[in-house]
Design an enzyme around this catalytic site. Sequence first.
Site, PDB file in Angstrom:
ATOM      1  N   LYS A  63       0.847  -1.211   0.077  1.00  0.00           N
ATOM      2  CA  LYS A  63      -0.030  -0.139   0.107  1.00  0.00           C
ATOM      3  C   LYS A  63       0.942   1.319   0.099  1.00  0.00           C
ATOM      4  CE  LYS A  63      -3.833  -2.486   2.017  1.00  0.00           C
ATOM      5  NZ  LYS A  63      -4.467  -3.173   3.248  1.00  0.00           N
ATOM      6  N   GLN A 107      -4.862  -1.634   9.325  1.00  0.00           N
ATOM      7  CA  GLN A 107      -4.593  -3.119   8.883  1.00  0.00           C
ATOM      8  C   GLN A 107      -5.187  -4.314   9.729  1.00  0.00           C
ATOM      9  OE1 GLN A 107      -3.195  -3.716   5.677  1.00  0.00           O
ATOM     10  NE2 GLN A 107      -4.156  -5.770   5.852  1.00  0.00           N
ATOM     11  N   ASP A 130     -11.266   2.412   3.869  1.00  0.00           N
ATOM     12  CA  ASP A 130     -11.465   0.943   3.574  1.00  0.00           C
ATOM     13  C   ASP A 130     -13.171   0.882   3.520  1.00  0.00           C
ATOM     14  OD1 ASP A 130      -9.349  -0.584   3.670  1.00  0.00           O
ATOM     15  OD2 ASP A 130      -9.372  -0.859   5.879  1.00  0.00           O
TER      16      ASP A 130
END
Length: 319
Positions: A63, A107, A130
């Site tokens: 990422k 994460q 997200d």
Amino acid sequence: MIAENLKASNQAALLDGAVVANQIKEQVKREVESLVREQGVAPCLATILVGEDPASAVYIRNKIRACEEVGIKSEHHGLPESTSATELLELVRSLNARDDVDGILTQLPLPEGIDETVVIEEIDPLKDVDGFHPINVGRLSQGHPQLVPCTPAGVIELLDYHQIEIRGVSACVVGRSQIVGRPMAQLLLQRDATVTMCHSRTRDLAAVTRQADLLVVAVGRPGMIGAAHIKPGATVVDVGMEKLTDPAEVQRLFGSAAEKRFAAISKRGYTLIGDVNQAEALEVAGKFTPVPGGVGLLTVAMLMKNTLKAAKLRRGLIQ
Ligand code: NDP
């Protein structure tokens, strides 16, 4: 690059994800450049990793690398496994409060003892790149999506790029997770597909999936979707991504294409496999996404797109 030597003229066409992911990243890069030029700001993504899970560390590295590629600033917060929920929530609140941070990504999975739901709910919905915050989930289910989970959003981009019809078709999603299955079904509904959702309690799964013109599978069971599950000529999207290490299983699932997979196992210790039995899908499906080389590459590209979108939303440049 399309995976493996899977093609033959009368077999299913492979839907390449790399070309779509690259196009998305190129577009984000151009838009980031004009944002910097016109507004004097580059979007910034803050990533948080608690603990030292090696797979999570690889995802985070990918990422951060993607941010560098497209000109998005990134700021990483690596916290020890012993971090308490209170400490993590404090970090999230401090990132929420900072004007120079546009996106916040924690994460998952988090270490045992930290409730993911509480952490997700703490993230400012406008920085929730997200798309897991209940506000963003609610917006999607009401038909007014804003920040949408990256993997299913990437599937829609892939289908559009390859000009696969969504409107009016019979679509089936296998898997009902918060991160893939549920938002996938909502996005297909939003695009006027007639959507059926399947899960571990679905009776006679194959009889249901065989009705679908468009079958999206996100289960996490290597090769479980075979010829009997697929309507002849259907488009099959395989979101599954698991590491396979057992050579006997590789032989069973890949047959004559197993040699390349053995080579991958010798080199890396594993080969990546999806939920669809590729050899069988090739014979029955009209089109399908390979693993690797299909959906997997789109998730990070869509994260870049969401971070850019968050930066614009926060500045009132889009609604
Ligand atoms: P989850 O484990 O959260 O969900 C799995 C879903 O599959 C559940 O809804 C479960 O049903 C359903 N399921 C399990 N067994 C069966 C069965 N025998 N028949 C029908 N349905 C079944 O998984 P995720 O959604 O997080 O991930 C799914 C896969 O996608 C994994 O391989 C993962 O690695 C991959 N993935 C790939 C990404 C990418 O970037 N390409 C991103 C995210 C995930 P129930 O709800 O009833 O338990």
